[in-house]
Design an enzyme around this catalytic site. Structure first.
Site, PDB file in Angstrom:
ATOM      1  N   ASP A 485       0.812  -1.016  -0.079  1.00  0.00           N
ATOM      2  CA  ASP A 485      -0.071   0.037   0.135  1.00  0.00           C
ATOM      3  C   ASP A 485       0.810   1.255  -0.180  1.00  0.00           C
ATOM      4  O   ASP A 485       0.564   2.337  -0.294  1.00  0.00           O
ATOM      5  CB  ASP A 485      -0.790   0.009   1.309  1.00  0.00           C
ATOM      6  CG  ASP A 485      -2.125  -0.826   1.169  1.00  0.00           C
ATOM      7  OD1 ASP A 485      -2.677  -1.122   0.106  1.00  0.00           O
ATOM      8  OD2 ASP A 485      -2.609  -1.264   2.276  1.00  0.00           O
TER       9      ASP A 485
HETATM   10  C1  GLC Z   1      -1.410  -4.120   5.450  1.00  0.00           C
HETATM   11  C2  GLC Z   1      -2.618  -4.184   4.830  1.00  0.00           C
HETATM   12  C3  GLC Z   1      -2.477  -4.954   3.397  1.00  0.00           C
HETATM   13  C4  GLC Z   1      -1.172  -4.532   2.525  1.00  0.00           C
HETATM   14  C5  GLC Z   1      -0.028  -4.476   3.631  1.00  0.00           C
HETATM   15  C6  GLC Z   1       1.316  -3.975   2.819  1.00  0.00           C
HETATM   16  O1  GLC Z   1      -1.205  -5.413   6.078  1.00  0.00           O
HETATM   17  O2  GLC Z   1      -3.736  -4.342   5.317  1.00  0.00           O
HETATM   18  O3  GLC Z   1      -3.645  -4.922   2.485  1.00  0.00           O
HETATM   19  O4  GLC Z   1      -1.193  -5.279   1.866  1.00  0.00           O
HETATM   20  O5  GLC Z   1      -0.350  -3.781   4.679  1.00  0.00           O
HETATM   21  O6  GLC Z   1       1.118  -2.353   2.643  1.00  0.00           O
HETATM   22  C1  GLC Z   2      -0.512   2.138   6.274  1.00  0.00           C
HETATM   23  C2  GLC Z   2       0.044   0.946   6.770  1.00  0.00           C
HETATM   24  C3  GLC Z   2      -0.187  -0.045   5.737  1.00  0.00           C
HETATM   25  C4  GLC Z   2      -1.406  -0.271   5.638  1.00  0.00           C
HETATM   26  C5  GLC Z   2      -2.159   0.827   5.168  1.00  0.00           C
HETATM   27  C6  GLC Z   2      -3.628   0.610   5.030  1.00  0.00           C
HETATM   28  O1  GLC Z   2      -0.118   2.646   4.949  1.00  0.00           O
HETATM   29  O2  GLC Z   2       1.457   1.390   6.800  1.00  0.00           O
HETATM   30  O3  GLC Z   2       0.599  -1.277   6.104  1.00  0.00           O
HETATM   31  O4  GLC Z   2      -1.797  -1.379   4.538  1.00  0.00           O
HETATM   32  O5  GLC Z   2      -2.027   1.837   5.965  1.00  0.00           O
HETATM   33  O6  GLC Z   2      -4.612   1.655   4.507  1.00  0.00           O
END
Ligand code: GLC
Ligand code: GLC
Length: 812
Positions: A485
Site C-alpha cells: 500500500d
Molecule cells: C497491510 C494491509 C495490506 C497491505 C499491507 C502492505 O497489511 O492490510 O492490505 O497489503 O499492509 O502494505
Molecule cells: C498504512 C500502513 C499499511 C496499511 C495501510 C492501510 O499505509 O502502513 O500497512 O496497509 O495503511 O491503509
C-alpha cells in the site's frame, strides 16, 4: 533466560499469563458472529455488535495514559482494601494473578487476602451478549463481608463521533434502570432501534449509571469515589457520560463460593415494536436473552457449547510431530488467528481503532485461505460480498464497510493488484469445497441491482483488468499501489495533508509498473487457467494461458536485474529495486511472487533471486521488506520512504510477505531454508518476550527490521494477512497437504531433521490420516505412497465418499 510473562497450556488450548504487567496489553477476542469483544489480560477493551465503528457498545480510549484504560472492571472492597481480579485499574498488588486466553474466551483470576475472584468472559454462540461469570471464594476461616462494584462505560454507538462531538454527546445520554438491569438507550427515541443493557442475576443493593457520580470528576478508573467510600450513588444518567455499575453486598462463610452472572447485551427492535409504553423501551428480547443466562449452570452449558464449537473447528486439520511448537501453532493458534481475521478483517485491535478501515478487498480474499476449511458456508458468503463491490471494468473498491457491505467511496479503487486476489480467493474456496455452483451465482457490480453477472465472469474480468492495464514493458501498471500500500508511484505528494494512498498527482502517461503484480498474475493466472480447464472452458483457458506466457517473457526480459527480480518501474519508467538504485535495491515482494510462480526456474533465475534474498534481506528475526532501507523521502516512491528505516514497509520484517519467499524456497525444494525462515517469524519460537513486546501467541503484521532502533520488536499483532499466509504456507507447502479439485495432493518440503509426522485432515467429508516418513533425511519428493495399504502412483489421493476413513503412508 529472558523474562517470561506467560506460557502455553496446549491441553487446554490456552495461553496463560502470569504477570499482569506485560510489555504491552496482551489481548484476546470474544465472540464468533455479530457480537464481539476485545479483552486485554487486565480486562481492558470494549464490545460491539457487527460493526466496530457504527455499533460500538462500550467506550474505549486509544493510546491512553496509562495504557489500556477502560474495560470490564470489578472492584472488590474488602475492609479498606480495594482490588480488581485483573490487577487493573486499581493495581493493588495481588497475592496471585493469572489470565488464561482461550478460544474466544478469557478467564482472569485474582486472589487477595483470602478471597479468590475468577471471571470467565465469553459470548455464547448465536447470542448478542457477553457473559461475565464471576466466582468469589472465601478461602479463610472467617466470614468475609465484601462490597462488589461492577463497571462498564457506554459508548454512544458511533465510535467516531463519540470521541469528537461533545457539544451534542454531553446532552444525549439516556438510561433506564429496572431491577438489576441497567439499559442504555441513547438516541433510541429518534432514529435508532437498538439499545444495550448490563445485568446481574442477583438483587443489587445499589447502582450507578452516571460516570461523574460514580468516579468523581477528577478521579481515574483506579479510584472511583463511590467504591472508595463503599457507597453507590444510585445515579441516573442524564446526558454527560452514562455508565453501568452494580453494587452488591456479599457475605461469604469460610470456604464458601458464590457465582454471579453479569450479562452485557444488545438488542435491535422492529421499528413498530420499539416501545413498551410511552418513552419506555421494549425489553422483551433482553429479558429473553437474560432468562437463558440467569444461572451459573445455564452459563456453564453455554460455555461447553462454545468449547465444542472449537473442538469441531480444530479437528479438521491437526498435526502431530516431534516439535510441540510446530504442533501448537498449526493445531491451535494459527487457526484461531485466521478465524479472528475472518471476523474482524483489519478493523478492531489494539493497533486498529475500529473506526478507520473497513474490510479490505485484497485482505479479505487472502484471509479466505486461512478459514475456508473451517467455515466454508461463511467463506462463500464473504466471497459474494467482496465480489459485489467490484467495478464493471474489473477494478475494485479497495475497502468496504461490513455493516452496509458497500464499497468505501472515501478510498475508492485503483490498487491494481486487487482484482487478481479475487481469483486467488475463489480458487482457494473451490479447491477446499468443490462447490462449483458458486461460479454461477449472479453477483452485481458496485452493488447496483440489475448489473449482475456470474461470479465466473467476475473472475474473467479480474484477469482481464491486468491485461487491459499493461505498461510500456508489457508489465502490469501499478495504479495507486499494489500489495504494498505504501509503494505509491503516482502520488508525488508534497503536502502532508494529502493521503499517500488516495492521491495521484501524476497519472497521465505514467510508466509505473509492478513486478509484484506480474508474479501474482502468473501465479494466480495459472489458477484461473486450471479452473477453466476443469470446467471444460478450453478456449478461455488457451486465451488466458497466452497472456500468462507473454507475461513470463516480459518479466524475464524487463524484470530481471541480474541477481534478482526488479521491484517496479517508476512513473518515469526508471528501475525500482535494482542494483543501480542508491537505496531500495532489492525487495521481497517481486522476488517472492516471481519465485512462487517459478518464473525462470529452469534458467536458474529463482535460485539466484532466492540466494540474493538470503544475502541482502534475511536477518535474525525474519526477512526485511527491502534493502538498503530508505533514509530520505523519495517523492517518486511515496509512503514507503516516509517511514523511518526498519519500520513497516520501509525495511520492516513484514511477516505477511515472508511466506512468499518461504513458498519460493519450496518451489526449488529447499525445505531446510523454508522451515528456518518460517521459525524465525512464528510466534511459538519467540525467544525474548520483552523484546517482542506484543502477544507471543499470535503473528504480528510487523517486526522491526535490522535497520530499526530495536530490531525484533513486534507491532500490529492479530489482524494481518500474516495469519492466513503462514497457515497456507505451513500446511500446504511445508507439511505439504494440498487440497485440489480432484483430491488431496501430498507434497511436503521440510527440514531434513524432521523424521516423521502425522496429519489428520478432514476433506470433503472424509477423514484422511496421513503419515509422512522421512527415514533418509530428505527435504522433498515423495518416493512412495500407500492409500489404505495399497501403493498408488503419483502423489494425488483421490476423493473418497463422505465419512470414509482413509489411511495414507507416504515416504520421502
Ligand atoms: C497491510 C494491509 C495490506 C497491505 C499491507 C502492505 O497489511 O492490510 O492490505 O497489503 O499492509 O502494505
Ligand atoms: C498504512 C500502513 C499499511 C496499511 C495501510 C492501510 O499505509 O502502513 O500497512 O496497509 O495503511 O491503509
Amino acid at each position: 533466560m529472558a523474562k517470561e510473562y506467560g506460557h502455553y497450556d496446549d491441553a487446554a488450548r490456552e495461553y496463560v499469563i502470569t504477570d499482569p504487567c506485560t510489555p504491552w496489553p496482551w489481548i484476546n477476542y470474544l465472540g464468533t458472529e455479530d457480537f464481539f469483544g476485545l479483552i486485554s489480560n487486565t480486562a481492558g477493551g470494549y464490545s460491539f455488535c457487527k460493526d466496530a465503528k457504527f455499533r460500538r457498545i462500550t467506550r474505549y480510549r486509544y493510546n491512553g495514559v496509562p495504557m489500556d484504560a477502560g474495560g470490564r472492571y470489578f472492584y472488590i472492597k474488602d475492609g479498606d482494601t480495594v482490588w480488581n481480579p485483573g490487577w487493573k485499574p486499581c493495581k493493588t498488588p495481588l497475592d496471585f494473578y493469572e489470565c488464561r486466553h482461550g478460544m474466544n474466551y478469557t478467564s482472569i483470576e485474582g486472589r487477595k487476602d483470602g478471597v479468590t475472584a475468577k471471571v470467565l468472559f465469553f459470548v455464547p454462540l448465536m447470542t448478542w451478549a457477553e457473559v461475565q461469570k464471576l466466582t468469589l471464594t472465601n478461602t479463610t476461616d472467617k466470614v468475609k463481608k465484601l462490597k462488589l462494584f461492577s463497571f462498564q462505560e457506554w459508548c454512544l454507538w458511533n465510535a467516531s463521533t463519540d470521541m469528537e462531538n461533545f457539544q451534542r454527546n454531553f446532552s444525549t445520554g439516556e438510561v433506564e434502570i429496572e431491577g438489576s438491569v441497567i439499559y442504555h438507550k441513547t438516541e433510541y427515541k429518534e432514529r435508532r432501534n437498538h439499545y444495550a443493557y448490563y445485568s446481574v442475576n442477583a438483587t443489587v443493593q445499589g447502582f450507578d449509571s452516571d460516570r461523574e457520580s460514580f468516579l468523581g470528576l477528577y478521579n481515574g478508573f483506579d479510584a472511583p469515589q463511590a467504591v472508595l467510600e463503599g457507597k453507590p450513588r444510585n445515579s441516573v444518567a442524564h446526558g454527560w457520560s452514562p455508565i453501568a455499575s452494580h453494587y452488591l453486598e456479599i457475605e461469604l462463610k469460610p470456604g464458601e463460593s458464590r457465582d454471579l452472572v453479569f450479562v452485557l447485551g444488545y438488542v435491535e427492535n422492529a421499528q413498530d415494536d420499539k416501545w413498551e409504553s410511552k418513552g419506555v423501551i421494549n425489553k422483551r428480547m433482553a429479558r429473553e436473552t437474560l432468562s437463558r443466562l440467569d444461572t451459573a449452570a445455564k452459563v456453564d452449558a453455554e460455555f461447553k457449547r462454545l468449547c465444542q464449537y472449537w473442538d469441531n473447528l480444530l479437528q479438521i486439520f491437526s498435526v502431530k510431530s516431534a516439535d510441540e511448537r510446530l504442533d501448537r501453532t498449526v493445531n491451535i493458534w494459527n487457526q484461531y488467528q485466521c478465524m479472528i481475521t475472518f471476523c474482524f478483517s483489519r478493523s478492531a485491535s489494539f493497533f486498529e481503532s475500529g473506526i478507520g478501515r473497513g474490510m479490505g478487498f485484497r485482505d479479505s480474499n487472502q484471509d479466505l485461505i486461512g478459514f475456508v476449511h473451517q467455515i466454508p458456508e461463511r467463506a462463500r458468503e464473504r466471497i459474494i460480498d467482496i465480489a459485489s463491490t467490484q467495478f464493471a471494468d474489473g477494478g475494485c473498491y479497495h475497502q468496504y464497510q461490513p455493516l452496509t457491505k458497500r464499497g468505501n467511496d472515501g478510498i475508492g479503487g485503483g490498487f491494481n493488484d486487487d482484482p487478481m486476489w479475487l481469483i486467488f480467493g475463489v480458487c482457494g474456496y473451490l479447491r477446499e469445497t468443490g462447490d462449483f455452483s458458486i461460479l454461477d451465482e449472479p453477483v452485481p457490480f458496485d452493488n447496483v441491482p440489475g448489473s449482475e453477472k456470474s461470479l465466473f465472469e467476475h473472475l474473467t474480468i479480474s484477469f482481464d483488468h491486468v491485461i487491459n492495464n499493461l505498461g510500456p514493458h508489457g508489465l502490469p501498471l501499478i495504479g495507486r499501489a499494489d500489495w504494498n500500500d505504501c509503494m505509491n508511484l503516482n502520488c508525488f505528494s508534497n503536502d502532508p495533508d494529502e493521503s499517500f494512498q488516495t492521491t495521484e498527482n501524476k497519472t497521465e502517461g505514467s510508466k509505473a509498473e509492478s513486478l509484484m503484480i506480474a508474479g501474482l498474475f502468473v501465479f494466480s493466472g495459472r489458477d484461473y487457467v486450471e479452473l477453466c480447464r476443469h470446467l471444460g472452458r478450453n478456449a478461455e483457458a488457451d486465451r488466458a494461458q497466452k497472456y500468462i506466457d507473454e507475461m513470463v517473457v516480459s518479466v524475464e526480459k524487463y524484470g530481471w536485474d541480474g541477481e534478482w527480480f526488479l521491484r517496479a518501474y517508476d512513473y518515469f519508467g526508471r528501475k525500482v529495486g535494482s542494483k543501480e538504485n542508491e537505496e531500495g535495491q532489492i525487495f521481497i515482494e517481486s522476488n517472492g511472487w516471481c519465485t512462487m510462480a517459478g518464473i525462470g526456474l529452469k534458467e536458474g533465475l529463482c535460485d539466484k533471486a532466492l540466494d540474493s534474498v538470503k544475502e541482502h534481506l534475511d536477518s535474525e528475526h525474519g526477512i526485511v521488506l527491502n534493502n538498503p532501507a530508505f533514509t530520505r523521502y523519495y517523492i517518486e516512491y511515496g509512503e514507503i520512504s516516509s517511514y523511518p528505516a526498519g519500520y513497516k514497509e520501509n525495511a520492516g520484517i513484514f511477516c505477511h510477505n515472508n511466506p512468499w519467499v518461504i513458498i519460493g524456497e519450496t518451489v526449488r525444494g529447499n525445505g531446510k531454508a523454508a522451515m528456518e525462515y518460517w521459525r524465525k517469524i512464528c510466534p511459538a519460537y519467540i525467544k525474548d518476550q520483552t523484546l517482542h513486546k506484543v502477544e507471543p501467541y499470535v503473528y504480528s503484521q510487523m517486526v522491526a527490521g535490522k535497520d530499526a532502533f530495536r530490531p525484533g520488536e513486534g507491532k500490529n499483532s492479530w489482524l494481518t494477512g500474516t495469519a492466513a499466509w503462514n497457515w497456507y504456507t505451513i500446511t500446504q507447502f511445508i507439511l505439504g497437504i494440498k487440497p485440489t479439485y480432484n483430491g488431496l495432493e501430498i507434497d511436503p518440503c521440510i527440514s531434513p531433521d524432521m523424521k516423521e509426522y502425522k496429519v489428520t485432515r478432514k476433506f470433503r467429508g472424509a477423514t484422511y490420516e496421513i503419515e509422512i516418513k522421512n527415514p533418509n533425511g530428505a527435504t522433498h519428493g515423495i518416493k512412495s505412497i500407500s492409500v489404505n495399504g495399497k501403493e498408488i502412483t503419483g502423489n494425488l489421493i483421490p476423493l473418497f465418499e463422505e465419512d470414509s476413513f482413509v489411511k495414507i503412508t507416504a515416504i520421502l
